[in-house]
Enzyme design. Structure first.
Site, PDB file in Angstrom:
ATOM      1  N   GLU A 265       0.883  -1.172   0.000  1.00  0.00           N
ATOM      2  CA  GLU A 265       0.000   0.000   0.000  1.00  0.00           C
ATOM      3  C   GLU A 265       0.918   1.219   0.000  1.00  0.00           C
ATOM      4  O   GLU A 265       1.604   1.485   0.987  1.00  0.00           O
ATOM      5  CB  GLU A 265      -0.901  -0.034   1.233  1.00  0.00           C
ATOM      6  CG  GLU A 265      -1.832  -1.239   1.191  1.00  0.00           C
ATOM      7  CD  GLU A 265      -2.815  -1.338   2.345  1.00  0.00           C
ATOM      8  OE1 GLU A 265      -2.538  -0.792   3.422  1.00  0.00           O
ATOM      9  OE2 GLU A 265      -3.851  -1.983   2.154  1.00  0.00           O
ATOM     10  N   CYS A 299      -2.538   8.900   3.477  1.00  0.00           N
ATOM     11  CA  CYS A 299      -2.224   8.541   2.086  1.00  0.00           C
ATOM     12  C   CYS A 299      -3.396   8.867   1.166  1.00  0.00           C
ATOM     13  O   CYS A 299      -3.226   9.025  -0.028  1.00  0.00           O
ATOM     14  CB  CYS A 299      -1.900   7.065   2.001  1.00  0.00           C
ATOM     15  SG  CYS A 299      -3.264   6.035   2.571  1.00  0.00           S
TER      16      CYS A 299
HETATM   17  P1  NAD Z   1       8.526   5.107   4.279  1.00  0.00           P
HETATM   18  O1  NAD Z   1       8.387   4.311   3.054  1.00  0.00           O
HETATM   19  O2  NAD Z   1       9.674   6.022   4.402  1.00  0.00           O
HETATM   20  O3  NAD Z   1       8.637   4.139   5.554  1.00  0.00           O
HETATM   21  C1  NAD Z   1       7.651   3.163   5.823  1.00  0.00           C
HETATM   22  C2  NAD Z   1       8.290   2.052   6.653  1.00  0.00           C
HETATM   23  O4  NAD Z   1       9.258   1.382   5.854  1.00  0.00           O
HETATM   24  C3  NAD Z   1       9.025   2.529   7.898  1.00  0.00           C
HETATM   25  O5  NAD Z   1       8.794   1.603   8.928  1.00  0.00           O
HETATM   26  C4  NAD Z   1      10.480   2.516   7.451  1.00  0.00           C
HETATM   27  O6  NAD Z   1      11.397   2.365   8.511  1.00  0.00           O
HETATM   28  C5  NAD Z   1      10.491   1.294   6.549  1.00  0.00           C
HETATM   29  N1  NAD Z   1      11.543   1.272   5.545  1.00  0.00           N
HETATM   30  C6  NAD Z   1      12.092   2.311   4.879  1.00  0.00           C
HETATM   31  N2  NAD Z   1      13.010   1.867   3.999  1.00  0.00           N
HETATM   32  C7  NAD Z   1      13.043   0.510   4.093  1.00  0.00           C
HETATM   33  C8  NAD Z   1      13.788  -0.524   3.454  1.00  0.00           C
HETATM   34  N3  NAD Z   1      14.676  -0.246   2.522  1.00  0.00           N
HETATM   35  N4  NAD Z   1      13.558  -1.810   3.817  1.00  0.00           N
HETATM   36  C9  NAD Z   1      12.644  -2.097   4.753  1.00  0.00           C
HETATM   37  N5  NAD Z   1      11.906  -1.155   5.410  1.00  0.00           N
HETATM   38  C10 NAD Z   1      12.095   0.126   5.082  1.00  0.00           C
HETATM   39  O7  NAD Z   1       7.149   5.866   4.475  1.00  0.00           O
HETATM   40  P2  NAD Z   1       6.784   6.930   5.597  1.00  0.00           P
HETATM   41  O8  NAD Z   1       7.525   8.186   5.327  1.00  0.00           O
HETATM   42  O9  NAD Z   1       6.916   6.276   6.930  1.00  0.00           O
HETATM   43  O10 NAD Z   1       5.210   7.141   5.327  1.00  0.00           O
HETATM   44  C11 NAD Z   1       4.686   8.023   4.393  1.00  0.00           C
HETATM   45  C12 NAD Z   1       4.409   7.331   3.080  1.00  0.00           C
HETATM   46  O11 NAD Z   1       3.534   6.228   3.288  1.00  0.00           O
HETATM   47  C13 NAD Z   1       3.689   8.204   2.068  1.00  0.00           C
HETATM   48  O12 NAD Z   1       4.241   7.976   0.796  1.00  0.00           O
HETATM   49  C14 NAD Z   1       2.258   7.705   2.097  1.00  0.00           C
HETATM   50  O13 NAD Z   1       1.504   7.938   0.935  1.00  0.00           O
HETATM   51  C15 NAD Z   1       2.481   6.254   2.327  1.00  0.00           C
HETATM   52  N6  NAD Z   1       1.277   5.619   2.896  1.00  0.00           N
HETATM   53  C16 NAD Z   1       0.500   4.828   2.084  1.00  0.00           C
HETATM   54  C17 NAD Z   1      -0.660   4.237   2.596  1.00  0.00           C
HETATM   55  C18 NAD Z   1      -1.586   3.378   1.767  1.00  0.00           C
HETATM   56  O14 NAD Z   1      -2.454   2.740   2.338  1.00  0.00           O
HETATM   57  N7  NAD Z   1      -1.435   3.329   0.461  1.00  0.00           N
HETATM   58  C19 NAD Z   1      -0.999   4.458   3.933  1.00  0.00           C
HETATM   59  C20 NAD Z   1      -0.186   5.279   4.710  1.00  0.00           C
HETATM   60  C21 NAD Z   1       0.962   5.859   4.186  1.00  0.00           C
HETATM   61  O1  6OD Z   2      -8.466   2.886   6.782  1.00  0.00           O
HETATM   62  C1  6OD Z   2      -7.700   2.035   6.347  1.00  0.00           C
HETATM   63  O2  6OD Z   2      -7.960   0.833   6.390  1.00  0.00           O
HETATM   64  C2  6OD Z   2      -6.443   2.425   5.745  1.00  0.00           C
HETATM   65  N1  6OD Z   2      -5.668   1.424   5.297  1.00  0.00           N
HETATM   66  C3  6OD Z   2      -6.098   3.716   5.668  1.00  0.00           C
HETATM   67  C4  6OD Z   2      -4.912   4.191   5.108  1.00  0.00           C
HETATM   68  C5  6OD Z   2      -4.596   5.482   5.258  1.00  0.00           C
HETATM   69  C6  6OD Z   2      -3.372   6.024   4.766  1.00  0.00           C
HETATM   70  O3  6OD Z   2      -2.728   6.858   5.319  1.00  0.00           O
END
Ligand code: NAD
Ligand code: 6OD
Length: 496
Positions: A265, A299
């Site tokens: 995600e 997100c």
């Molecule tokens: P990030 O990708 O920097 O980090 C997410 C997690 O991955 C953290 O626990 C981090 O320590 C870990 N991580 C980073 N590099 C890694 C690697 N090489 N190997 C293994 N683990 C690793 O994301 P963030 O800054 O914590 O969160 C924000 C991002 O998350 C935004 O891009 C947002 O859109 C996305 N997001 C998506 C959803 C969704 O449901 N699609 C939900 C929430 C957040």
């Molecule tokens: O509500 C949820 O189940 C879900 N996965 C939300 C994600 C939000 C992103 O920041």
């Protein structure tokens, strides 16, 4: 007498947060700091798992699959999940204050969305796992006696769960609950920014008597730390990841060697499309939420708002007026918007505020950093910002910013709105605002996303598919989709 601060309420104030492996809390090796984004103060230190500790966690999980957990029925697992939800409910205030201390999010949000949803995830998957049916196909055979095929659902094995900092408890439990419901053992790596609710959850798992190794927790960073060690571990069978698209790509490379199952995600650059026939107030209120909820760090937030020309000026100016009225402040101050997660993230978001000006955008509101004249000036607060007048190929319109900012632009025709909304490498979600029922269905269906809302935003039924297309992800979670990802179906063919 001074008012209690978020640090006073924080259950781990001044402590070293441990990892949790085989039902033991471990404090060993290196530590890193947990910083409160409201005032920049260090509130705790966190044990960083090295490769050796990650290996112990994976081996503990593997051993759990061969022990009593591996022999439990789905009914017994369902009872265990319900106990987890009950215990979270009993410790609700601790979970709320832990989430708030890590993120600075408002009390209102933590206590009505983040923590209640964490409990709901366990209850929902306790029910969904019980209700899952198996396939059964009768077939003819040459001897006329026939055969019966039926499927059983086995756990995939050891699942790595890696989650971000924006909705830490909600997003972690969204994966942990179905993974456990399906009988897997998990190793969770929360974001380095938000270690606290995961640590409390480990304690709950111990309290409710989950066998050792079923739930393991390793803290640390991504590259060259616990995250990388976990996703490249040969004994991890599957990775459920939420985070940035670029991180998903890095994880995919690490996971390729041992061909792990992946559920991703990822990021978004979501559009809201507002037609002139929409209920103006509802569309305005919904757009305010979709742009500024959780300080723009969801997100699903809209970073691009397209408004039909007859109402464009009124809509954009009223949106900007409302945004100026948002109260920015600490979690316990009845504020509308808390800080960003960190100063480092604020630097990134501010660089886009500057870029918006350089790219020729008109800043309708915000664009900077608020000042308070107190310790909050050391925090990560930022102004809600609305920009208009950028070209559609501007970087601010194309790249995910993940802060309280949107670009607002007019459109003249329905086809144009659809084309603009879809003109992105991401495809997580979209919101369509209109009172024309036929148009609502027509436009929603044409959105190249995993989730489209009509006349609402972030309205969630946990049984529905959740995920994105293009750079926004691989696969779907939610309801039966999560149960499918977290289990291996096996066919048994019985000759009659
Ligand atoms: P990030 O990708 O920097 O980090 C997410 C997690 O991955 C953290 O626990 C981090 O320590 C870990 N991580 C980073 N590099 C890694 C690697 N090489 N190997 C293994 N683990 C690793 O994301 P963030 O800054 O914590 O969160 C924000 C991002 O998350 C935004 O891009 C947002 O859109 C996305 N997001 C998506 C959803 C969704 O449901 N699609 C939900 C929430 C957040
Ligand atoms: O509500 C949820 O189940 C879900 N996965 C939300 C994600 C939000 C992103 O920041």
């Amino acid at each position: 007498m001074r008012m209690p601060t978020e640090a006073d309420r924080y259950p781990f104030a001044g402590q070293q947060l441990p990892c949790f492996v085989g039902n033991e809390f471990l404090r060993q090796g290196r530590t890193f700091e947990n910083i409160n984004p409201v005032n920049g103060r260090m509130i705790a230190t966190v044990t960083e798992a090295d490769r050796g500790l990650v290996d112990r966690a994976v081996q503990a999980a593997r051993a759990a699959l061969k022990g009593p957990w591996g022999r439990m029925s789905v009914q017994e697992r369902s009872v265990a999940l319900r106990k987890v939800a009950e215990r979270i409910e009993q410790r609700f205030p601790e979970f709320v204050s832990a989430e708030i201390a890590d993120t600075g999010k408002t009390l209102q949000q933590a206590s009505t969305l983040d923590i209640p949803r964490g409990m709901a995830n366990f209850r929902a998957y306790a029910d969904l796992a019980l209700a899952r049916a198996s396939e059964c196909f009768e077939m003819g055979t040459a001897d006329g006696r026939g055969a019966l095929n039926y499927s059983v659902h086995k756990p995939i094995g050891v699942v790595a769960i890696i989650v971000p900092w924006n909705l830490p408890f909600l997003l972690m439990t969204w994966k942990v609950a179905p993974a456990l419901a399906c009988g897997n053992a998990v190793v969770v790596k929360p974001s380095e920014e938000t270690p606290s609710t995961a640590t409390l959850l480990a304690d709950v798992m111990r309290e409710v008597g989950l066998p050792p190794g079923v739930f393991n927790l390793v803290h640390g960073f991504g590259p060259r730390s616990a995250g990388e060690a976990l996703v490249s571990h040969p004994d991890v069978n599957a990775i459920a990841f939420t985070g940035e698209s670029a991180t998903g790509s890095a994880i995919m490379k690490s996971a390729a060697e041992s061909v792990k199952s992946l559920s991703f995600e990822l990021g978004g650059k979501n559009a809201s499309v507002v037609f002139a026939d929409a209920d103006f107030e509802a569309a305005l209120g919904g757009t305010m939420r979709s742009v500024f909820a959780n300080c723009g760090q969801v997100c699903l937030c809209s970073e691009r708002v397209y408004v039909e020309r007859p109402i464009f000026d009124r809509f954009s100016m009223t949106l900007a007026e409302r945004a100026k009225l948002l109260k920015i402040g600490g979690p316990y101050e009845s504020a509308d918007m808390g800080p960003l997660i960190s100063r480092a993230h604020r630097e990134k978001v501010l660089s886009y505020y500057r870029l918006a000006r350089e790219e020729g955008g008109e800043i309708l509101c915000g664009g900077g950093v608020p000042t308070f004249g107190d310790e909050r000036d050391q925090g990560a607060f930022i102004e809600p910002t609305i920009v208009r007048g950028l070209a559609e190929d501007a970087r601010c319109v194309k790249e995910e910013i993940f802060g309280p900012i949107c670009h607002i632009a007019p459109f003249d025709f329905e086809e144009e709105a659809v084309r603009l909304a879809n003109d992105t490498r991401y495809g997580l979600c979209a919101a369509v605002w209109t009172s024309n029922l036929q148009r609502a269905h027509r436009v929603a269906r044409q959105m190249e996303v995993g989730i489209a809302w009509v006349n609402d935003w972030y309205l969630r039924d946990l049984r529905t598919p959740f995920g994105g297309v293009k750079l926004s992800g691989i696969g779907r979670e939610g309801g039966a989709h999560s149960l499918a990802f977290f289990s291996e179906p096996m066919n048994i063919c019985v000759k009659l």
